[in-house]
Design an enzyme around this catalytic site. Structure first.
Site, PDB file in Angstrom:
ATOM      1  N   ASP A  78       0.865  -1.169   0.000  1.00 50.76           N
ATOM      2  CA  ASP A  78       0.000   0.000   0.000  1.00 50.76           C
ATOM      3  C   ASP A  78       0.909   1.228   0.000  1.00 50.76           C
ATOM      4  O   ASP A  78       2.137   1.106  -0.147  1.00 50.76           O
ATOM      5  CB  ASP A  78      -0.990  -0.037   1.169  1.00 50.76           C
ATOM      6  CG  ASP A  78      -0.355   0.228   2.523  1.00 50.76           C
ATOM      7  OD1 ASP A  78       0.890   0.343   2.616  1.00 50.76           O
ATOM      8  OD2 ASP A  78      -1.107   0.306   3.507  1.00 50.76           O
TER       9      ASP A  78
ATOM     10  N   CYS B  62       2.946  -3.063   4.106  1.00 56.14           N
ATOM     11  CA  CYS B  62       2.106  -1.915   4.443  1.00 56.14           C
ATOM     12  C   CYS B  62       2.831  -1.157   5.542  1.00 56.14           C
ATOM     13  O   CYS B  62       3.991  -1.450   5.830  1.00 56.14           O
ATOM     14  CB  CYS B  62       0.686  -2.325   4.836  1.00 56.14           C
ATOM     15  SG  CYS B  62       0.485  -3.147   6.427  1.00 56.14           S
TER      16      CYS B  62
ATOM     17  N   THR C 146       2.760  -1.065   8.879  1.00 53.86           N
ATOM     18  CA  THR C 146       3.306  -1.913   9.953  1.00 53.86           C
ATOM     19  C   THR C 146       3.462  -3.364   9.532  1.00 53.86           C
ATOM     20  O   THR C 146       4.125  -4.131  10.220  1.00 53.86           O
ATOM     21  CB  THR C 146       2.388  -1.901  11.184  1.00 53.86           C
ATOM     22  OG1 THR C 146       1.121  -2.467  10.818  1.00 53.86           O
ATOM     23  CG2 THR C 146       2.213  -0.495  11.740  1.00 53.86           C
TER      24      THR C 146
ATOM     25  N   HIS D  13      10.027 -23.532   9.351  1.00 49.75           N
ATOM     26  CA  HIS D  13       9.004 -24.205  10.151  1.00 49.75           C
ATOM     27  C   HIS D  13       7.584 -24.010   9.645  1.00 49.75           C
ATOM     28  O   HIS D  13       6.726 -24.853   9.919  1.00 49.75           O
ATOM     29  CB  HIS D  13       9.071 -23.727  11.605  1.00 49.75           C
ATOM     30  CG  HIS D  13      10.302 -24.172  12.305  1.00 49.75           C
ATOM     31  ND1 HIS D  13      10.487 -23.993  13.650  1.00 49.75           N
ATOM     32  CD2 HIS D  13      11.434 -24.791  11.862  1.00 49.75           C
ATOM     33  CE1 HIS D  13      11.655 -24.483  14.013  1.00 49.75           C
ATOM     34  NE2 HIS D  13      12.261 -24.967  12.930  1.00 49.75           N
TER      35      HIS D  13
ATOM     36  N   HIS E  49       6.987 -30.431  10.851  1.00 49.55           N
ATOM     37  CA  HIS E  49       6.354 -29.166  10.498  1.00 49.55           C
ATOM     38  C   HIS E  49       5.330 -29.343   9.370  1.00 49.55           C
ATOM     39  O   HIS E  49       4.402 -28.547   9.256  1.00 49.55           O
ATOM     40  CB  HIS E  49       7.404 -28.138  10.090  1.00 49.55           C
ATOM     41  CG  HIS E  49       8.461 -27.952  11.125  1.00 49.55           C
ATOM     42  ND1 HIS E  49       8.204 -27.387  12.353  1.00 49.55           N
ATOM     43  CD2 HIS E  49       9.784 -28.273  11.120  1.00 49.55           C
ATOM     44  CE1 HIS E  49       9.309 -27.352  13.062  1.00 49.55           C
ATOM     45  NE2 HIS E  49      10.291 -27.891  12.339  1.00 49.55           N
TER      46      HIS E  49
END
Length: 146
Positions: free
Chosen positions: A10, A67, A69, A100, A135
């Protein structure tokens, strides 16, 4: 598997996206830029949805989302069962996301992650293989539709 990497952001991630796109191209990878290409305000879920479709369709092997954060765009991307988007903050979390969790989308915060840390995260994300083993069953459970 495609050697194409999709990248999208963004407005809050545009500057970091531009830098990381150059790193991807320098590695000789094909880069599919899904936008945005402006600092005008846009809605990050639109870019997460475009990434999900691109990875699901096989047009890109993996993706990078950014974005402000990294939180909102990772939440939006992970609504799609075929996406395992990992918000990372350093090389260690990028490595664990691949080893993982078989993350197929790297997520970074354009306003929270410095450029050199972001570049390190990208390199580790691209160079680290999924370990499989114990995993694999966990990844299978995460990949099931709602």
């Amino acid at each position: 598997m495609s050697d194409t990497i999709a990248i999208a952001s963004d407005h809050g991630g545009l500057e970091l996206k531009t830098l990381l796109k150059q790193d991807l191209e320098a590695r000789g990878l094909s880069v599919l830029d899904l936008g945005t290409n402006s600092t005008d305000s846009v809605d990050y879920p639109d870019f997460a949805d475009a990434m999900a479709e691109t990875v699901k369709s096989g047009k890109a092997a993996r993706g990078v989302l950014i974005c402000g954060t990294g939180i909102g765009i990772s939440i939006a991307a992970n609504r799609h069962p075929e996406i395992r988007a990992a918000l990372v903050h350093d090389a260690f979390t990028a490595r664990m996301a691949r080893q993982h969790n078989d993350a197929n989308v790297l997520v970074l915060g354009g306003r929270t992650t410095g450029p050199e840390v972001a570049r390190d995260c990208l390199a580790v994300f691209l160079d680290t293989a999924f370990e499989g083993g114990r995993h694999a069953r966990r990844v299978e459970k995460m990949s099931r539709p709602g």
